[in-house]
Design a protein around this motif. Structure first.
Motif, mmCIF file in Angstrom:
data_model
loop_
_atom_site.group_PDB
_atom_site.id
_atom_site.type_symbol
_atom_site.label_atom_id
_atom_site.label_comp_id
_atom_site.label_asym_id
_atom_site.label_seq_id
_atom_site.Cartn_x
_atom_site.Cartn_y
_atom_site.Cartn_z
ATOM 1 N N THR A 30 1.031 -0.964 -0.013
ATOM 2 C CA THR A 30 0.279 0.337 -0.126
ATOM 3 C C THR A 30 0.469 1.453 0.105
ATOM 4 O O THR A 30 0.318 1.720 -0.224
ATOM 5 N N GLN A 31 2.149 0.529 -0.404
ATOM 6 C CA GLN A 31 2.767 1.900 -0.070
ATOM 7 C C GLN A 31 4.130 1.792 -0.886
ATOM 8 O O GLN A 31 4.583 1.216 -0.700
ATOM 9 N N LYS A 54 5.524 7.360 -2.467
ATOM 10 C CA LYS A 54 3.842 7.593 -2.392
ATOM 11 C C LYS A 54 3.067 6.405 -1.534
ATOM 12 O O LYS A 54 3.663 5.141 -1.946
ATOM 13 N N PRO A 55 2.111 6.935 -1.485
ATOM 14 C CA PRO A 55 0.495 6.282 -1.009
ATOM 15 C C PRO A 55 0.524 4.972 -2.495
ATOM 16 O O PRO A 55 0.271 6.213 -3.764
ATOM 17 N N THR A 56 0.315 3.650 -2.519
ATOM 18 C CA THR A 56 -0.259 2.876 -3.698
ATOM 19 C C THR A 56 -1.395 3.705 -4.243
ATOM 20 O O THR A 56 -1.474 4.285 -5.501
ATOM 21 N N ALA A 57 -2.338 4.672 -3.300
ATOM 22 C CA ALA A 57 -3.640 4.516 -3.720
ATOM 23 C C ALA A 57 -3.173 5.710 -5.575
ATOM 24 O O ALA A 57 -4.729 6.492 -5.721
ATOM 25 N N SER A 58 -1.997 6.449 -4.451
ATOM 26 C CA SER A 58 -2.677 8.115 -5.336
ATOM 27 C C SER A 58 -1.180 7.720 -6.926
ATOM 28 O O SER A 58 -1.815 7.862 -8.002
ATOM 29 N N LEU A 59 -0.529 6.560 -6.870
ATOM 30 C CA LEU A 59 -0.474 6.441 -7.564
ATOM 31 C C LEU A 59 -0.859 5.135 -9.189
ATOM 32 O O LEU A 59 -0.795 5.168 -10.369
ATOM 33 N N THR A 79 -2.673 6.361 -12.604
ATOM 34 C CA THR A 79 -2.592 6.758 -13.433
ATOM 35 C C THR A 79 -1.758 5.365 -14.267
ATOM 36 O O THR A 79 -2.096 5.204 -15.630
ATOM 37 N N ILE A 94 -10.564 3.753 -4.952
ATOM 38 C CA ILE A 94 -9.485 4.865 -5.468
ATOM 39 C C ILE A 94 -10.529 5.426 -6.258
ATOM 40 O O ILE A 94 -11.189 5.297 -7.328
ATOM 41 N N ASP A 95 -10.093 7.546 -5.665
ATOM 42 C CA ASP A 95 -11.134 8.630 -6.129
ATOM 43 C C ASP A 95 -10.139 9.030 -7.361
ATOM 44 O O ASP A 95 -9.174 9.176 -7.717
ATOM 45 N N CYS A 96 -10.614 8.784 -8.837
ATOM 46 C CA CYS A 96 -10.314 9.046 -9.865
ATOM 47 C C CYS A 96 -11.766 8.467 -11.396
ATOM 48 O O CYS A 96 -12.916 8.243 -10.624
#
Length: 684
Positions: free
Chosen positions: A63-64, A121-126, A129, A169-171
């Protein structure tokens, strides 16, 4: 480090069935590549694909992202600063590239160095993309736009699920905002389906009549089709590509047995099978003798309360297709097969080489030339040759191009032509691919070879040689086909004669100078790849190629013999001797005498070698005549000792011209024995 399961599912309108597996595999590969590049570890990966969805499940994803450090080396110190210690352009340029001031760069080592620690970075932010990049990279030849949107994809998108553990995941990707709601079967469960967790994905959808795992659907279809076929006392024809396609067309597969009228069985079964497989995606059934049964299996995408309705619908749809095939078959049979040649006078084979009818005439003559040379009948081959292209202008082949050759077979039988002539009309196209079936008759083999050689000579003769990837007339396949027929069926045809005959048949339509040599070179070049595939050393192939045998069968027998010879303990030494002798003879001045004169011998080892050569010569003559090449080389292996003794004790280039010439003659005899099989000097 903590880990959670990750699920992404993109919902769409029905995806193209033939591309579904490719899209799914590429989607998984793209996500995997993105995770690797980001340094994110995981335990397992799975891909799921159904008509309206592509999904990837990653088990135990970190997760990270781990912290990383990067080290960049810059210019050497002496290049970074001038004599006064001022920074040069090289040093300033390096600092700019790193995005920092020169003072932040380590200047203590032999080179400038910039080290930077990058926080993970946190995995959720990657993930957004990574998913988006993977979707953009999918192999889609033609992308679609829908409504007023600018986004493009293979089909319009409908929903998006993206969960990391329990979190959405917010996207937004391809115009869809990610959530946790998927959709069930289009008819059985059209409402949304809440995905409780990534690990429950398959179970949640199964409850909504969707089998998301393509492998599970394929297995189910395959097993159920086999059971239904057995109940009908038949076996189902299930080509892998058709099974894949049907698997990609259904979310909830339900195989059902349907039937058609028995009268259609009078039509060639290949035509019925072709239309049912290609147009309707049905699995046909054969009886124990391989004859078509008047039944087929369709795979419905719905569990109907009244399956009889679905069965009746499929039977209604297939009837016009079978009626068409029946109509074409009856129409064609109203005239003899040979009469279709008239239409072919106006069909161009190749503009410089004339019509398809011209080709049939050439093939007929060449097949008649080849047949007796391989033990066949010239008249039958000539007859099959002249009929060979007739079915190309029939209604049946016009509608079902896959029937070329097969239609000709049925029409020839209908006209009362001999069995082997009829078979040859289909066998001319054999082998249809690597490892495919070969002609079963000598008439078929003669026509198949003639057809391929005619194409090779004609296309080469107008200078249209195949290039790297372009081979519009499939000349490589034609050459390989000729070789396979001759070698695998043990047919001893001298290709020099056959190619010369083919060149002659074209007359002034081709440039004859050097044409036969170019075609033969091209054909025998194909053998190199064949032997490489079989694990035969290229040197073995070249040792036989040097002798230019005209018969592919003879070529192969020699290659097998050299392969066996190379395993003998004497092989390496004799190869080296042949190389040495070849070099010596190459440098010899004037012509080498044909006979050896014992009176010029002045060393016992010369007598011994001469005697050994004479004995070997006598022993191998009958072997060579019978093409017992392995036995020949095994017998010649016995020459190793007298040869070694000769070279140890004898100076070949003696002062006395007569003695020298005589020794050359002796070595030429030795080399000649080996050249009866192959040029062994090339093995050294």
């Amino acid at each position: 480090m903590s880990a959670q399961d990750f699920l992404v599912e993109l919902g769409t309108e029905e995806l193209p069935p033939k591309a579904l597996n490719t899209l799914a595999d590429a989607f998984l590969a793209g996500i995997d590549k993105g995770l690797q590049a980001a340094g994110l570890s995981y335990e397992a990966k799975h891909v799921y694909a159904a008509p309206r969805r592509l999904a990837v499940l990653i088990t135990a994803l970190a997760t990270q992202q781990p912290d990383r450090s990067i080290n960049l080396d810059g210019p050497p110190r002496q290049a970074a600063f001038d004599a006064d210690g001022n920074p040069t352009q090289a040093a300033l340029g390096f600092a700019k590239k790193c995005g920092v001031d020169l003072s932040e760069i380590d200047q203590s080592g032999p080179k400038l160095r910039y080290s930077q620690s990058i926080k993970g970075k946190p995995t959720a932010s990657l993930l957004p993309t990574i998913v988006e990049d993977s979707l953009n990279d999918l192999p889609i030849p033609k992308r679609m736009r829908w409504a007023a949107r600018k986004e493009e994809f293979v089909r319009p998108t409908q929903w998006l699920v993206m969960l990391l553990g329990d979190q959405v995941i917010d996207c937004t990707i391809l115009a869809q905002k990610a959530g946790r709601d998927s959709r069930g079967h289009r008819f059985h469960h059209p409402q949304s389906v809440r995905i409780t967790s990534p690990a429950n994905y398959l179970a949640d959808l199964r409850a909504a009549y969707v089998l998301a795992d393509a492998n599970e659907r394929r297995e189910l279809i395959s097993k159920r089709t086999e059971e239904l076929a057995t109940r009908q006392e038949g076996t189902a024809i299930v080509p892998p590509s058709l099974l894949d396609e049907v698997t990609a067309l259904v979310e909830w597969p339900v195989p059902l047995v349907c039937s058609f009228e028995e009268r259609f069985l009078e039509v060639p079964q290949e035509a019925l099978i072709t239309t049912m497989q290609d147009n309707q995606k049905y699995f046909c059934l054969l009886d124990a003798e391989g004859k078509l049964l008047p039944r087929f299996i369709t795979v419905a995408n719905i569990e109907s309360k009244d399956p009889a309705q679905i069965i009746a619908g499929n039977e209604k749809v297939v009837r016009p297709r079978l009626t068409d095939a029946e109509f074409f078959f009856k129409q064609d049979k109203k005239q003899p097969l040979e009469s279709f040649n008239e239409r072919l006078r106006n069909v161009v084979f190749q503009e410089k080489l004339g019509s398809v009818y011209d080709k049939a005439e050439r093939v007929s003559k060449l097949a008649a030339f080849i047949a007796p040379r391989i033990g066949g009948d010239a008249q039958r081959a000539a007859r099959a040759g002249i009929l060979s292209k007739c079915d190309l202008s029939t209604e049946m082949v016009g509608e079902f191009p896959e029937m070329q050759g097969i239609a000709g077979y049925y029409y020839a039988l209908n006209d009362g032509e001999p069995q082997d002539v009829a078979l040859a009309l289909n066998e001319q196209y054999m082998p249809r691919g690597a490892g495919a079936e070969l002609p079963s008759t000598l008439t078929g083999a003669a026509v198949a070879i003639a057809d391929k050689l005619d194409t090779l000579v004609g296309i080469f003769g107008i200078g249209m040689l195949p290039t790297g990837s372009k081979d519009p007339y499939a000349l490589r396949r034609a050459a390989l086909g000729v070789l396979r027929i001759l070698i695998d069926k043990q047919l001893d045809l001298d290709l020099n004669d056959a190619v010369a005959f083919a060149v002659n048949a074209f007359g002034s339509k081709v440039k004859a100078a050097g044409l036969a040599d170019a075609v033969l070179e091209f054909i025998f070049d194909r053998l190199r790849a064949r032997y490489e595939d079989e694990g035969v050393d290229v040197a073995t192939y070249l040792s036989v190629r040097a002798l230019k045998p005209g018969s592919a069968l003879d070529f192969d027998q020699r290659v097998q013999a050299v392969q066996a010879f190379r395993k003998l303990p004497e092989a390496a030494a004799l190869a080296a001797v042949n190389k040495r002798v070849s070099n010596l003879l190459g440098k010899a001045e004037g012509s080498i005498a044909a006979t050896v004169e014992a009176k010029y011998f002045d060393n016992a080892n010369e007598f011994s070698l001469y005697s050994a050569i004479q004995q070997a010569d006598q022993a191998v003559q009958p072997m060579a005549a019978a093409r017992q090449y392995s036995e020949t080389l095994a017998r010649l292996a016995a020459l190793r000792e007298p040869v070694d003794a000769f070279f140890e004790a004898v100076m070949v280039n003696a002062e006395d011209a007569n003695v020298r010439a005589n020794r050359y003659a002796l070595l030429a005899r030795l080399r000649g024995l080996f050249l009866g099989v192959a040029d062994i000097s090339l093995l050294g």
